[in-house]
Design an enzyme around this catalytic site. Structure first.
Site, PDB file in Angstrom:
ATOM      1  N   GLU B  53       0.813  -1.223   0.000  1.00  0.00           N
ATOM      2  CA  GLU B  53       0.000   0.000   0.000  1.00  0.00           C
ATOM      3  C   GLU B  53       0.843   1.268   0.000  1.00  0.00           C
ATOM      4  O   GLU B  53       0.410   2.302  -0.520  1.00  0.00           O
ATOM      5  CB  GLU B  53      -0.956   0.016   1.196  1.00  0.00           C
ATOM      6  CG  GLU B  53      -2.079  -1.014   1.117  1.00  0.00           C
ATOM      7  CD  GLU B  53      -1.685  -2.372   1.689  1.00  0.00           C
ATOM      8  OE1 GLU B  53      -0.482  -2.589   1.971  1.00  0.00           O
ATOM      9  OE2 GLU B  53      -2.578  -3.225   1.855  1.00  0.00           O
ATOM     10  N   PHE B 115     -10.894  -7.693  14.124  1.00  0.00           N
ATOM     11  CA  PHE B 115      -9.836  -8.111  13.208  1.00  0.00           C
ATOM     12  C   PHE B 115      -9.558  -7.016  12.174  1.00  0.00           C
ATOM     13  O   PHE B 115     -10.473  -6.484  11.571  1.00  0.00           O
ATOM     14  CB  PHE B 115     -10.233  -9.417  12.501  1.00  0.00           C
ATOM     15  CG  PHE B 115      -9.222  -9.856  11.477  1.00  0.00           C
ATOM     16  CD1 PHE B 115      -7.943 -10.227  11.883  1.00  0.00           C
ATOM     17  CD2 PHE B 115      -9.526  -9.859  10.128  1.00  0.00           C
ATOM     18  CE1 PHE B 115      -6.986 -10.616  10.945  1.00  0.00           C
ATOM     19  CE2 PHE B 115      -8.572 -10.248   9.182  1.00  0.00           C
ATOM     20  CZ  PHE B 115      -7.300 -10.627   9.593  1.00  0.00           C
ATOM     21  N   GLN B 116      -8.326  -6.694  11.999  1.00  0.00           N
ATOM     22  CA  GLN B 116      -7.864  -5.645  11.076  1.00  0.00           C
ATOM     23  C   GLN B 116      -8.538  -4.305  11.348  1.00  0.00           C
ATOM     24  O   GLN B 116      -8.806  -3.533  10.430  1.00  0.00           O
ATOM     25  CB  GLN B 116      -8.061  -6.074   9.613  1.00  0.00           C
ATOM     26  CG  GLN B 116      -7.087  -7.181   9.215  1.00  0.00           C
ATOM     27  CD  GLN B 116      -7.009  -7.434   7.720  1.00  0.00           C
ATOM     28  OE1 GLN B 116      -7.961  -7.216   6.988  1.00  0.00           O
ATOM     29  NE2 GLN B 116      -5.856  -7.915   7.270  1.00  0.00           N
ATOM     30  N   LYS B 165     -17.452  -1.055   6.481  1.00  0.00           N
ATOM     31  CA  LYS B 165     -17.904  -2.088   5.541  1.00  0.00           C
ATOM     32  C   LYS B 165     -19.428  -2.077   5.405  1.00  0.00           C
ATOM     33  O   LYS B 165     -19.959  -2.245   4.302  1.00  0.00           O
ATOM     34  CB  LYS B 165     -17.414  -3.458   6.016  1.00  0.00           C
ATOM     35  CG  LYS B 165     -17.540  -4.519   4.944  1.00  0.00           C
ATOM     36  CD  LYS B 165     -16.802  -5.799   5.316  1.00  0.00           C
ATOM     37  CE  LYS B 165     -16.897  -6.803   4.161  1.00  0.00           C
ATOM     38  NZ  LYS B 165     -16.198  -8.063   4.452  1.00  0.00           N
ATOM     39  N   MET B 480      24.138   9.371   2.106  1.00  0.00           N
ATOM     40  CA  MET B 480      24.089  10.659   2.794  1.00  0.00           C
ATOM     41  C   MET B 480      24.450  10.498   4.263  1.00  0.00           C
ATOM     42  O   MET B 480      25.160  11.325   4.841  1.00  0.00           O
ATOM     43  CB  MET B 480      22.700  11.290   2.651  1.00  0.00           C
ATOM     44  CG  MET B 480      22.614  12.710   3.196  1.00  0.00           C
ATOM     45  SD  MET B 480      23.744  13.845   2.362  1.00  0.00           S
ATOM     46  CE  MET B 480      22.664  14.584   1.136  1.00  0.00           C
TER      47      MET B 480
END
Lengths: 167, 584
Positions: B53, B115-116, B165, B480
């Site tokens: 993502e 969940f999630q 959802k 760097m």
């Protein structure tokens, strides 16, 4: 450190207080007190925040708050504005001290709102210095617990900060 | 007004279509599954399935930065949403118009540690311009339209829309267009006339003016307007890291980039100036160095669309809130009026500036270890590819060299993570840019460290026919950081060796990795191979290309102003401070 009183008119949306408080935290602005409640316009809430500023100019604080999408208006009230704190104080009392406590209550124009044999709950409204002075008087008797509202403030005169704001 | 019964999920896709969205970068999961179903049928929206993502977020940023349009990314709840966080923070720092849509667990499960489940609105509150949690399908059209408006207007930025959802599954009467209710959102675009006059007076009176041009010019699309103003005033001009390309590098007024790794003329030009004409810049610490000693004699005209940027770091003598595209023409018109009667002679100032330009051009040393010079490689990529190409960089030495040694002639050609400094930005951002502007040649110029953070998106490019070119400037280290260890930590190289160079373990082998990902992999170790490899990469368009340029790890970025010190202390090269004003 200088102290400023802000009146913030906000849309009454979920998470609004988190947005405002979070902004203060991440920009390192110190909040001394915060009071939130509904305003006279439906759907709008009003926050009174006392902010102490060190370094960053006050203007930066108000500009950042103004950037929050749900904030309608930010006004810095002048020091002459009406400012009130509301406190509840539970003080230990017995037969010998009760009359002295009640005398202090009268002198400060506070009110007793609950009495039991060994304690009283006192309510006081006033500006911060009056409340602080009252607490000092009560301390020797034994303050068992204390709660306060955070400062509520309103500009004097007939103007209101919600003028020109309609929902 | 149209009205029909849709599910929340269908309404999300329909609203995006109606708002002109043609591309979404995303990855499905449980809580966003309902929305992926109607997405499959959309004829207007191309969905590009990423491999992580974060890639979707940076790709949407690259899409936005290359095209000036909104970038959109889509993810599921919990870890899907948290993987977007870095890209959202990045977009917030660099004012990128980004819409992030995330699925959320069912509204009855919110707060139960389902969940999630992750409170992504709470997590992203400090790094979004605004965010919404939607639990009722009826709110979807209004919220999506508001989110797009907020992300793309005023000072652009990321907006997150988190949709449960059950709201996605709920059927409702879809009405378009929705009525927007944003009483607290009124960006000021038109400047105050008196302030514009005051700015014009100050510019006309200045003896040593300099344009301090920031990324706001690019976000506002005001390059043409800037060119006219700058040529009218005739003053030197500097373009910050975010503004490279906002003004042509070939223009003789352009002194290049200021700041920590800016050119000596740009750094000293700001220091010696008596007026900073600040346009869409924000006095970042990498530009100002020690703020107290920054441009000590200069007055400041500061134009920005975000009132909070004005006076945040440096006092503005003339503050102007407005959109540069509207402010600059007004300023130009005012100045023309003043110049009709008098114009300040700034030739003495130019003499000083030109001395620095001649004496301290950008340059670099040739490496002593026989490996390629990273600066030379990057310079050649720019010279061969030209100003119409797009260049996306990661973060670190290669980013600074890309900002310095590629010559930019147009806005939106240079994409990088300026404010956040996000390693791993380049590959997905280049992917997004190529999707937005398929006809352009798109380079990701990356470091070996950055490249290993997000190179999984090469698969996305290979499968979706997005033929980007990746130049890995492989110095086998976190370059760097290593440079700072060389300079400030007595050459103690704590944890900066990445073992990707030719005389190391060479893990991973970037050529093999490229091939495994369906790309053409090329390794370049000799100077005479550089041009041929770049040309082969440009000609290869049936798959992405990765060139592994094995460069010297001892090359350093110069000039440099060390962190927190005054810009007066700019070092032209190691142990070499420029001489100016007769001082050393």
């Amino acid at each position: 450190m200088s102290k400023h009183v802000l009146s913030i008119l906000v849309e009454d949306k979920p998470g609004l207080l988190t947005r405002v408080a979070g902004l203060f935290a991440r920009r390192s602005f110190n909040i001394e007190s915060l009071a939130v409640g509904t305003s006279e316009i439906e759907g709008l809430s009003r926050i009174t925040a006392v902010v102490s500023v060190d370094g960053a100019p006050m203007e930066q604080v108000t500009k950042q708050i103004n950037k929050l999408i749900n904030v309608i208006k930010v006004v810095e009230l002048d020091p002459e504005a009406v400012q009130r704190d509301h406190m509840l104080i539970k003080v230990k009392t017995d037969a010998t001290t009760r009359s002295q406590v009640l005398e202090a209550v009268t002198l400060f124009r506070a009110r007793v709102i609950d009495v039991v044999s060994d304690a009283v709950i006192i309510e006081i409204t006033g500006d911060s210095s009056k409340c602080a002075a009252f607490i000092k008087i009560l301390e020797p008797f034994g303050i068992k617990e204390m709660v306060q509202s955070g400062i509520l403030a309103m500009g004097r005169g007939s103007k209101s900060i919600t003028e020109k704001v309609s929902k | 007004m149209s009205k029909e019964v849709l599910t929340g999920a269908q309404a999300i896709i329909r609203s995006l279509e109606l708002l002109g969205v043609d591309t979404i970068f995303g990855l499905p999961g449980g809580a966003i599954l309902p929305t992926y179903d109607p997405l499959m049928d959309s004829k207007k929206i191309r969905h590009i399935l990423v491999r992580h993502e974060q890639g979707a977020g940076h790709a949407a940023e690259g899409y936005a930065s290359a095209s000036g349009r909104l970038g959109v990314c889509l993810a599921t709840s919990g870890p899907g949403a948290t993987n977007l966080v870095t890209a959202i923070a990045d977009a917030h720092m660099d004012s990128v118009p980004l819409l992030a849509i995330t699925g959320q667990v069912g509204s009855h499960l919110i707060g139960t540690d389902a969940f999630q489940e992750a409170d992504i609105v709470g997590i992203t509150m400090p790094i979004t311009k605004h965010s919404f949690l939607v639990t009722n399908a009826n709110d979807i059209p209004e919220v999506i339209a508001s989110a797009v408006l907020i992300a793309t207007t005023g000072r652009p930025g990321p907006v997150l829309v988190d949709i449960t959802k059950d709201a996605q599954n709920q059927k409702f009467d879809f009405v378009w267009p929705p009525k927007l209710d944003l009483p607290g959102y009124k960006p000021v675009t038109k400047p105050h006339g008196k302030q514009v006059q005051a700015a014009a007076q100050m510019i006309a009176a200045a003896k040593k003016p300099i344009f301090y041009v920031g990324g706001g010019i690019i976000r506002s699309g005001a390059s043409k307007e800037l060119l006219e103003l700058a040529e009218l005033v005739g003053a030197p001009l500097i373009t910050t890291l975010m503004a490279r390309g906002a003004f042509p590098d070939s223009h003789k007024q352009n002194l290049g980039m200021p700041g920590m790794h800016g050119t000596v003329p740009a750094v000293i030009g700001l220091q010696r100036s008596d007026l900073l004409i600040t346009l869409g810049a924000r006095f970042d610490d990498r530009v100002t160095g020690d703020v107290k000693s920054f441009a000590p004699e200069a007055k400041v005209v500061h134009v920005d669309i975000d009132p909070a940027e004005i006076g945040k770091i440096r006092h503005a003598d003339v503050p102007i809130v407005g959109d540069l595209k509207e402010v600059i023409p007004e300023l130009t018109a005012e100045l023309k009026k003043i110049y009709a009667t008098k114009k300040q002679d700034i030739s003495e100032w130019w003499k000083t500036v030109n001395t620095m330009v001649e004496k301290y051009p950008l340059g670099h040393d040739e490496p002593e270890d026989g490996k390629l010079s990273p600066q030379a490689v990057i310079k050649r990529i720019g010279e061969i590819s030209g100003p119409e190409a797009i260049y996306a960089a990661g973060v670190g030495q290669h980013q600074m060299w890309s900002a310095q040694f590629i010559k930019y002639e147009r806005p939106n050609a240079w994409l990088n993570s300026g404010g956040a400094g996000t390693m791993g930005y380049a590959v997905p951002a280049a992917m997004g840019a190529k999707v937005a502007q398929p006809e352009r040649l798109v380079w990701a110029i990356d470091g070996d460290g950055c490249f290993q953070m997000t190179n999984q998106e090469l698969v996305t490019c290979a499968i979706n026919n997005i033929p980007i070119k990746v130049a890995v400037i492989n110095n086998s280290s976190l370059g760097m950081v290593r440079q700072w260890q060389t300079m400030f930590y007595n050459k103690r190289y704590s944890n900066t060796d990445l073992h990707t160079g030719s005389d190391s373990l060479m893990l991973p082998d970037f050529v093999k990795l490229a091939e495994a990902y369906g790309c053409l992999g090329i390794r370049v170790e000799k100077e005479e191979e550089i041009d041929a490899a770049i040309k082969l990469a440009i000609e290869t368009n049936d798959r992405p290309v990765v060139i592994d340029f094995i460069v010297s790890r001892d090359a350093m970025v110069w000039p440099m102003v060390a962190a927190g010190v005054s810009n007066d202390e700019v070092m032209y090269a190691r142990d070499a401070a420029p001489v100016w004003d007769g001082r050393e």
